[in-house]
Design a protein around this motif. Structure first.
Motif, PDB file in Angstrom:
ATOM      1  N   PRO A  76      71.374  -5.377  37.933  1.00 51.72           N
ATOM      2  CA  PRO A  76      71.847  -6.760  37.818  1.00 51.72           C
ATOM      3  C   PRO A  76      72.272  -7.095  36.389  1.00 51.72           C
ATOM      4  N   LYS A  77      72.955  -8.193  36.234  1.00 48.04           N
ATOM      5  CA  LYS A  77      73.170  -8.768  34.905  1.00 48.04           C
ATOM      6  C   LYS A  77      71.833  -9.354  34.457  1.00 48.04           C
ATOM      7  N   ASP A  78      71.648  -9.512  33.163  1.00 47.10           N
ATOM      8  CA  ASP A  78      70.414 -10.136  32.701  1.00 47.10           C
ATOM      9  C   ASP A  78      70.451 -11.635  32.990  1.00 47.10           C
ATOM     10  N   ALA A  79      69.387 -12.325  32.693  1.00 47.58           N
ATOM     11  CA  ALA A  79      69.279 -13.755  33.009  1.00 47.58           C
ATOM     12  C   ALA A  79      70.251 -14.608  32.203  1.00 47.58           C
ATOM     13  N   ASN A  83      71.427   3.122  26.017  1.00 48.62           N
ATOM     14  CA  ASN A  83      71.959   4.182  25.162  1.00 48.62           C
ATOM     15  C   ASN A  83      71.115   5.434  25.338  1.00 48.62           C
ATOM     16  N   TYR A  84      71.756   6.528  25.646  1.00 44.68           N
ATOM     17  CA  TYR A  84      71.087   7.827  25.653  1.00 44.68           C
ATOM     18  C   TYR A  84      72.005   8.829  24.988  1.00 44.68           C
ATOM     19  N   PRO A  85      71.558   9.391  23.896  1.00 45.23           N
ATOM     20  CA  PRO A  85      70.251   9.207  23.242  1.00 45.23           C
ATOM     21  C   PRO A  85      70.165   7.859  22.517  1.00 45.23           C
ATOM     22  N   SER A  86      68.953   7.532  22.105  1.00 41.48           N
ATOM     23  CA  SER A  86      68.691   6.256  21.453  1.00 41.48           C
ATOM     24  C   SER A  86      69.530   6.083  20.196  1.00 41.48           C
ATOM     25  N   LYS A  87      70.039   4.854  20.017  1.00 42.13           N
ATOM     26  CA  LYS A  87      70.763   4.503  18.792  1.00 42.13           C
ATOM     27  C   LYS A  87      69.965   3.512  17.945  1.00 42.13           C
ATOM     28  N   CYS A  88      68.857   3.029  18.489  1.00 39.35           N
ATOM     29  CA  CYS A  88      68.117   1.962  17.809  1.00 39.35           C
ATOM     30  C   CYS A  88      66.824   2.489  17.185  1.00 39.35           C
ATOM     31  N   ASN A  89      65.706   2.028  17.678  1.00 38.44           N
ATOM     32  CA  ASN A  89      64.408   2.269  17.048  1.00 38.44           C
ATOM     33  C   ASN A  89      63.724   3.545  17.523  1.00 38.44           C
ATOM     34  N   GLY A  90      64.446   4.594  17.704  1.00 33.04           N
ATOM     35  CA  GLY A  90      63.829   5.830  18.151  1.00 33.04           C
ATOM     36  C   GLY A  90      63.559   5.819  19.639  1.00 33.04           C
ATOM     37  N   GLY A  91      62.752   6.743  20.107  1.00 31.93           N
ATOM     38  CA  GLY A  91      62.524   6.908  21.526  1.00 31.93           C
ATOM     39  C   GLY A  91      63.643   7.738  22.116  1.00 31.93           C
ATOM     40  N   GLU A  92      63.507   8.066  23.379  1.00 33.04           N
ATOM     41  CA  GLU A  92      64.519   8.904  24.015  1.00 33.04           C
ATOM     42  C   GLU A  92      65.776   8.118  24.373  1.00 33.04           C
ATOM     43  N   TYR A  93      65.605   6.870  24.776  1.00 37.00           N
ATOM     44  CA  TYR A  93      66.745   6.037  25.142  1.00 37.00           C
ATOM     45  C   TYR A  93      66.465   4.595  24.770  1.00 37.00           C
ATOM     46  N   ASP A  94      67.505   3.788  24.745  1.00 28.11           N
ATOM     47  CA  ASP A  94      67.389   2.345  24.530  1.00 28.11           C
ATOM     48  C   ASP A  94      67.717   1.644  25.841  1.00 28.11           C
ATOM     49  N   LEU A  95      66.928   0.643  26.183  1.00 28.02           N
ATOM     50  CA  LEU A  95      67.194  -0.214  27.330  1.00 28.02           C
ATOM     51  C   LEU A  95      66.728  -1.605  26.948  1.00 28.02           C
ATOM     52  N   TYR A  96      67.673  -2.553  26.918  1.00 29.39           N
ATOM     53  CA  TYR A  96      67.303  -3.899  26.504  1.00 29.39           C
ATOM     54  C   TYR A  96      68.366  -4.917  26.894  1.00 29.39           C
ATOM     55  N   SER A  97      67.974  -6.191  26.801  1.00 27.40           N
ATOM     56  CA  SER A  97      68.877  -7.322  26.993  1.00 27.40           C
ATOM     57  C   SER A  97      69.236  -7.863  25.614  1.00 27.40           C
ATOM     58  N   LYS A  98      70.462  -8.327  25.458  1.00 28.37           N
ATOM     59  CA  LYS A  98      70.882  -8.901  24.181  1.00 28.37           C
ATOM     60  C   LYS A  98      70.199 -10.244  23.904  1.00 28.37           C
ATOM     61  N   GLY A  99      69.524 -10.788  24.889  1.00 28.95           N
ATOM     62  CA  GLY A  99      68.789 -12.038  24.695  1.00 28.95           C
ATOM     63  C   GLY A  99      69.667 -13.268  24.768  1.00 28.95           C
ATOM     64  N   GLU A 100      69.047 -14.376  24.470  1.00 29.47           N
ATOM     65  CA  GLU A 100      69.707 -15.673  24.633  1.00 29.47           C
ATOM     66  C   GLU A 100      70.948 -15.821  23.759  1.00 29.47           C
ATOM     67  N   ASN A 101      70.938 -15.217  22.553  1.00 28.46           N
ATOM     68  CA  ASN A 101      72.105 -15.371  21.677  1.00 28.46           C
ATOM     69  C   ASN A 101      73.263 -14.446  22.064  1.00 28.46           C
ATOM     70  N   ARG A 102      73.025 -13.548  23.010  1.00 29.88           N
ATOM     71  CA  ARG A 102      74.044 -12.641  23.551  1.00 29.88           C
ATOM     72  C   ARG A 102      74.702 -11.763  22.476  1.00 29.88           C
ATOM     73  N   TYR A 104      72.890  -5.271  30.816  1.00 29.13           N
ATOM     74  CA  TYR A 104      71.831  -4.652  30.033  1.00 29.13           C
ATOM     75  C   TYR A 104      72.432  -3.537  29.187  1.00 29.13           C
ATOM     76  N   ILE A 105      71.838  -3.301  28.036  1.00 29.43           N
ATOM     77  CA  ILE A 105      72.290  -2.249  27.133  1.00 29.43           C
ATOM     78  C   ILE A 105      71.455  -0.998  27.377  1.00 29.43           C
TER      79      ILE A 105
END
Length: 125
Positions: free
Chosen positions: A81-84, A92-111, A89-90
Motif C-alpha cells: 500500500p501507499k503509506d498513510a 533500498n537493497y542494499p542499504s543506503k542509509c543507516n546500515g543493515g541489509e536493507y532500508d524500509l521506511y516511510s518519508k513521514g508527514e513532511n514527505r 514506501y522507500i
C-alpha cells in the motif's frame, strides 16, 4: 465576570479536547504505517528465505506481489500500500542509509526522504 470566566473555561476545555483529538490522529497514522512496515518486512524475510537474498530495489514490489510458483502459485504479499501520507514506501537493497541489509521506511508527514532520520518512520523494533 461570571460570563467571562465561563467563556475562558469553555475555551480552555475546547483547546484540551482539540489537542487530544489531533494527538490521537497522529498515533493512528503512526500505527497504520507501523503495521504496513511490519507486514512488508515479514514479506521481505519470506522472500529471503526462499531465495537466500532480498529482492533488488528496482523489482521489490513485483517480487513480493506477483504470483510465485515457489510458494504454490500465490504472491508473498497481496499488495504494497501507499503509506498513510499517500506516498510510496522507500525500499533500498542494499542499504543506503543507516546500515543493515536493507532500508524500509516511510518519508513521514513532511514527505521528504531523510534516509530514515527526521520524521521518517521505520520498521518498529
Amino acid at each position: 465576570m461570571k460570563l467571562t470566566l465561563f467563556i475562558l473555561l469553555f475555551i480552555f476545555i475546547f483547546s484540551i479536547f482539540t489537542v487530544k483529538v489531533i494527538d490521537d490522529d497522529k498515533v493512528d497514522i503512526v500505527d497504520i504505517v507501523d503495521l504496513d512496515l511490519v507486514q512488508i518486512s515479514k514479506a521481505l524475510e519470506i522472500y529471503k528465505g526462499l531465495y537466500g537474498f532480498y529482492p533488488e530495489s528496482s523489482i521489490w514490489i513485483s517480487a513480493l506481489t506477483e504470483d510465485n510458483d515457489d510458494i504454490g502459485g500465490s504472491a508473498i504479499i497481496e499488495s504494497i500500500p501507499k503509506d498513510a501520507f499517500g506516498e510510496s514506501y522507500i525500499y533500498n537493497y542494499p542499504s543506503k542509509c543507516n546500515g543493515g541489509e536493507y532500508d524500509l521506511y516511510s518519508k513521514g508527514e513532511n514527505r521528504i526522504d531523510e534516509c530514515k532520520s527526521g520524521d521518517d518512520l521505520v520498521v518498529p523494533n
